[in-house]
Design an enzyme around this catalytic site. Structure first.
Site, PDB file in Angstrom:
ATOM      1  N   GLY A  63      73.838  67.830 108.562  1.00 52.33           N
ATOM      2  CA  GLY A  63      72.876  68.626 109.310  1.00 52.33           C
ATOM      3  C   GLY A  63      72.694  69.985 108.669  1.00 52.33           C
ATOM      4  O   GLY A  63      73.533  70.427 107.873  1.00 52.33           O
ATOM      5  N   CYS A  90      79.591  65.517 105.577  1.00 56.51           N
ATOM      6  CA  CYS A  90      79.164  66.905 105.404  1.00 56.51           C
ATOM      7  C   CYS A  90      79.329  67.690 106.708  1.00 56.51           C
ATOM      8  O   CYS A  90      80.439  67.978 107.118  1.00 56.51           O
ATOM      9  CB  CYS A  90      77.737  66.957 104.856  1.00 56.51           C
ATOM     10  SG  CYS A  90      77.306  68.557 104.104  1.00 56.51           S
ATOM     11  N   TYR A  91      78.231  68.022 107.387  1.00 60.33           N
ATOM     12  CA  TYR A  91      78.339  68.733 108.665  1.00 60.33           C
ATOM     13  C   TYR A  91      79.210  67.949 109.644  1.00 60.33           C
ATOM     14  O   TYR A  91      79.988  68.546 110.406  1.00 60.33           O
ATOM     15  CB  TYR A  91      76.951  68.952 109.258  1.00 60.33           C
ATOM     16  CG  TYR A  91      76.948  69.683 110.583  1.00 60.33           C
ATOM     17  CD1 TYR A  91      76.866  71.060 110.631  1.00 60.33           C
ATOM     18  CD2 TYR A  91      77.027  68.980 111.787  1.00 60.33           C
ATOM     19  CE1 TYR A  91      76.867  71.739 111.849  1.00 60.33           C
ATOM     20  CE2 TYR A  91      77.027  69.646 113.007  1.00 60.33           C
ATOM     21  CZ  TYR A  91      76.944  71.022 113.033  1.00 60.33           C
ATOM     22  OH  TYR A  91      76.951  71.684 114.240  1.00 60.33           O
ATOM     23  N   HIS A 191      77.605  63.328 100.136  1.00 61.30           N
ATOM     24  CA  HIS A 191      76.685  62.432 100.827  1.00 61.30           C
ATOM     25  C   HIS A 191      76.710  61.039 100.186  1.00 61.30           C
ATOM     26  O   HIS A 191      76.053  60.814  99.168  1.00 61.30           O
ATOM     27  CB  HIS A 191      75.267  63.000 100.793  1.00 61.30           C
ATOM     28  CG  HIS A 191      75.089  64.194 101.677  1.00 61.30           C
ATOM     29  ND1 HIS A 191      74.679  64.088 102.987  1.00 61.30           N
ATOM     30  CD2 HIS A 191      75.302  65.516 101.446  1.00 61.30           C
ATOM     31  CE1 HIS A 191      74.632  65.298 103.526  1.00 61.30           C
ATOM     32  NE2 HIS A 191      75.003  66.186 102.610  1.00 61.30           N
ATOM     33  N   GLU A 193      75.317  58.414 101.342  1.00 64.04           N
ATOM     34  CA  GLU A 193      74.112  57.647 101.674  1.00 64.04           C
ATOM     35  C   GLU A 193      73.000  57.781 100.639  1.00 64.04           C
ATOM     36  O   GLU A 193      72.075  56.966 100.606  1.00 64.04           O
ATOM     37  CB  GLU A 193      73.581  58.059 103.054  1.00 64.04           C
ATOM     38  CG  GLU A 193      72.967  59.443 103.133  1.00 64.04           C
ATOM     39  CD  GLU A 193      73.970  60.550 103.431  1.00 64.04           C
ATOM     40  OE1 GLU A 193      73.555  61.612 103.912  1.00 64.04           O
ATOM     41  OE2 GLU A 193      75.178  60.344 103.154  1.00 64.04           O
ATOM     42  N   ASP A 249      52.410  46.477 111.005  1.00 62.30           N
ATOM     43  CA  ASP A 249      53.213  46.813 112.181  1.00 62.30           C
ATOM     44  C   ASP A 249      52.685  46.138 113.440  1.00 62.30           C
ATOM     45  O   ASP A 249      53.410  45.435 114.148  1.00 62.30           O
ATOM     46  CB  ASP A 249      53.256  48.332 112.378  1.00 62.30           C
ATOM     47  CG  ASP A 249      53.755  49.057 111.150  1.00 62.30           C
ATOM     48  OD1 ASP A 249      54.502  48.439 110.371  1.00 62.30           O
ATOM     49  OD2 ASP A 249      53.391  50.230 110.964  1.00 62.30           O
ATOM     50  N   LYS A 398      60.100  50.260 107.670  1.00 59.06           N
ATOM     51  CA  LYS A 398      58.987  49.430 107.221  1.00 59.06           C
ATOM     52  C   LYS A 398      59.459  48.163 106.513  1.00 59.06           C
ATOM     53  O   LYS A 398      58.927  47.074 106.756  1.00 59.06           O
ATOM     54  CB  LYS A 398      58.083  50.238 106.293  1.00 59.06           C
ATOM     55  CG  LYS A 398      56.889  49.473 105.735  1.00 59.06           C
ATOM     56  CD  LYS A 398      55.867  49.140 106.802  1.00 59.06           C
ATOM     57  CE  LYS A 398      55.100  50.362 107.228  1.00 59.06           C
ATOM     58  NZ  LYS A 398      53.972  50.037 108.142  1.00 59.06           N
TER      59      LYS A 398
END
Length: 542
Positions: A63, A90-91, A191, A193, A249, A398
């Site tokens: 964050g 992290c945060y 991070h 990710e 969608d 998506k």
């Protein structure tokens, strides 16, 4: 989370507390890619509510805040007493450290970018990592154990460090007592990710399988069956309207609802005059002829264009389009009731809202997301909406929607169609929307797509479209001076539509596109190519 999605909590799930990180959605994607279902939830979700969901693990995202700043987001400290494995990123690591008794302070050396990390302990989270690993750092604060209580120091194992970050990765374990459950917490200052951390996916998989002992049972076919059951349970014997646009969608939502409730579904395709070339023919053939869905086409071009007359503000365009859509749906709901002899109601409206739509509309789980733009199917609906919303794709990205479409048996040309905005060409005609300007844009857009298909680049790009700018420029055609319209070409590549890069289309292809548009479309004498990425730009121009 929409009511239609609460059934996911019955499956083995990892919950991600979203503290406002730009990459929180990437964490969710990486977990799902590893075969485990994940959900982003508010950071202040009470521990009792988290425990009731029975997650296999909890992840605390990064964050932008500092944990010691007034108003910084905080989780319920009781989550550390649930006996559920927790990973702080992290945060998330800093917040957990502070709540458990460590100190968080500004680092002597702020780290941003790639860093070389020395792995000291490969048990659990860092299993099978090399001794020296590259990781992506983005922090100005660090956790310190210098002033920590003795019991926390004893419970903490330093797993990895960098030259400027002694606690790059840690493990904190606490044995159970008569009044507390065991604690297994892993914290990483980097991070995992992001793709800039080469072994990041391995680290997340280690947390899921080495630490949380997940089964890895997240499959799209399973999602389909559980979603169908949830829709049936919620809808009961009521009827559902689905706004069908022809995009992937809404098409997936229509096919999903048709599988779940069959004749209780009525799809309304609104021909609002803001569509791509031949859009109506494609939708009517696919859903009316192929799926045999109760499909009704509403000819509403005049009403929509009247609403948009003289309007140039993009947010106002979206609001007016959203309100007109609801009026059309209300009219069709009344017609369906009348056809049934005045009995029953149309209680639900189904929409193809995706997770990126929710985030960009400022409805993020952290409660701090900026409203980038109104989506007519998220932020542009009237407050007095007469329907209950069903949004079964609201937690999906998506690429996951495309997978679901394939499982449902939708044609490839629908499943892999590039996204098209709910407000249609109204947000690609910059400035005032008129029938003449729409017709000009339609022709340009079709030429562009024809050439992209011919170059076999449609699947290699994520979204390609033309934009009619509110700019005229001087040109020369033959021996005469022209003063005509400018068309912008936009082509991007992306995995999740939360971030995107401009596509490096070949110069000769761009030349062909430009030549054809200028030669074949009256009133256009200039074509430009948009080379901005998201962020800082958005994919659409409005």
């Amino acid at each position: 989370m929409s009511q239609a999605n609460t059934h996911h909590d019955q499956r083995q799930t990892v919950l991600i507390l979203d503290f406002g990180s730009q990459t929180a959605q990437l964490i969710a994607r990486r977990v799902r890619e590893a075969g485990v279902f994940s959900l982003l939830i508010r950071p202040d979700t009470p521990a009792a509510e988290i425990a009731a969901r029975k997650p296999a693990g909890i992840i605390l995202s990064g964050g932008p805040a500092s944990v010691y700043e007034p108003g910084a987001p905080v989780c319920d400290p009781a989550i550390f007493d649930l006996g559920i494995p927790i990973l702080g990123i992290c945060y998330g690591m800093q917040l957990a450290g502070r709540l458990l008794g460590a100190t968080v302070r500004k680092a002597d050396h702020r780290e941003f970018g790639r860093a070389s990390m020395t792995v000291r302990d490969r048990a659990g989270l860092l299993h099978a990592l090399p001794e020296h690993a590259t990781v992506w750092m983005s922090h100005g604060d660090q956790v310190s154990l210098d002033d920590a209580p003795a019991h926390l120091k004893a419970q903490t194992t330093i797993l990895a460090s960098t030259p400027t970050c002694p606690l790059a990765a840690v493990r904190i374990t606490r044995e159970p007592t008569t009044s507390t459950k065991p604690l297994t917490f892993y914290g990483v200052q980097f991070h995992p990710e992001v793709t800039h951390t080469p072994q990041g996916a391995d680290i997340i998989e280690n947390f899921l399988y080495e630490v949380c002992r997940c089964a890895g049972d997240w499959r799209m076919a399973d999602y389909l069956e559980s979603t169908v059951q949830a829709i049936r349970a919620r809808v009961g014997k009521d009827r559902v309207l689905c706004g069908l646009s022809g995009g992937v969608d809404s098409s997936v939502v229509a096919a999903l609802l048709h599988k779940a409730i069959g004749p209780q579904l009525t799809c309304v395709f609104v021909d609002n005059g803001l569509l791509r070339l031949n859009e109506r023919r494609l939708v009517e053939h696919t859903f009316g002829d192929h799926f045999h869905i109760d499909l009704r086409t509403a000819d509403e071009e005049h009403a929509f264009l009247s609403d948009l007359a003289g309007i140039t503000d993009p947010q106002e365009k979206r609001k007016r389009i959203g309100h007109r859509f609801i009026e059309v749906f209300n009219q069709h709901a009344a017609q369906i009731v009348a056809e049934a002899g005045g009995t029953g109601t149309v209680k639900f409206l189904a929409q193809g809202t995706l997770y990126p739509d929710v985030i960009e509309s400022g409805h993020g789980h952290a409660g701090t997301s900026a409203g980038i733009k109104l989506h007519h199917n998220v932020g542009g609906l009237p407050k007095d909406l007469r329907f209950e919303l069903i949004e079964p794709l609201r937690d999906l990205f998506k690429d996951e929607v495309r997978k679901l479409g394939e499982v449902l048996g939708l044609p490839e040309k629908i499943v892999w169609r590039h996204p098209f905005p709910g407000p249609g060409l109204a947000v690609r005609v910059l400035g005032e929307v008129t029938r003449e300007r729409l017709d000009t844009l339609r022709l340009c857009d079709q030429i562009l797509l024809d050439e992209i298909y011919a170059a076999d680049l449609y699947r290699a790009t994520s979204q390609v479209f033309a934009v009619l700018l509110p700019v005229k420029s001087v040109g020369v055609m033959g021996d005469g001076r022209t003063y005509d319209n400018t068309i912008a070409i936009r082509a991007v590549t992306t995995e999740d539509f939360m971030t995107a890069d401009w596509a490096r289309l070949p110069y000769d292809l761009l030349a062909r596109i430009s030549t054809r548009i200028i030669n074949e479309v009256p009133g256009v004498n200039r074509v430009v190519y948009d080379i901005s990425s998201k962020p800082p730009a958005t994919i659409e121009w409005e």
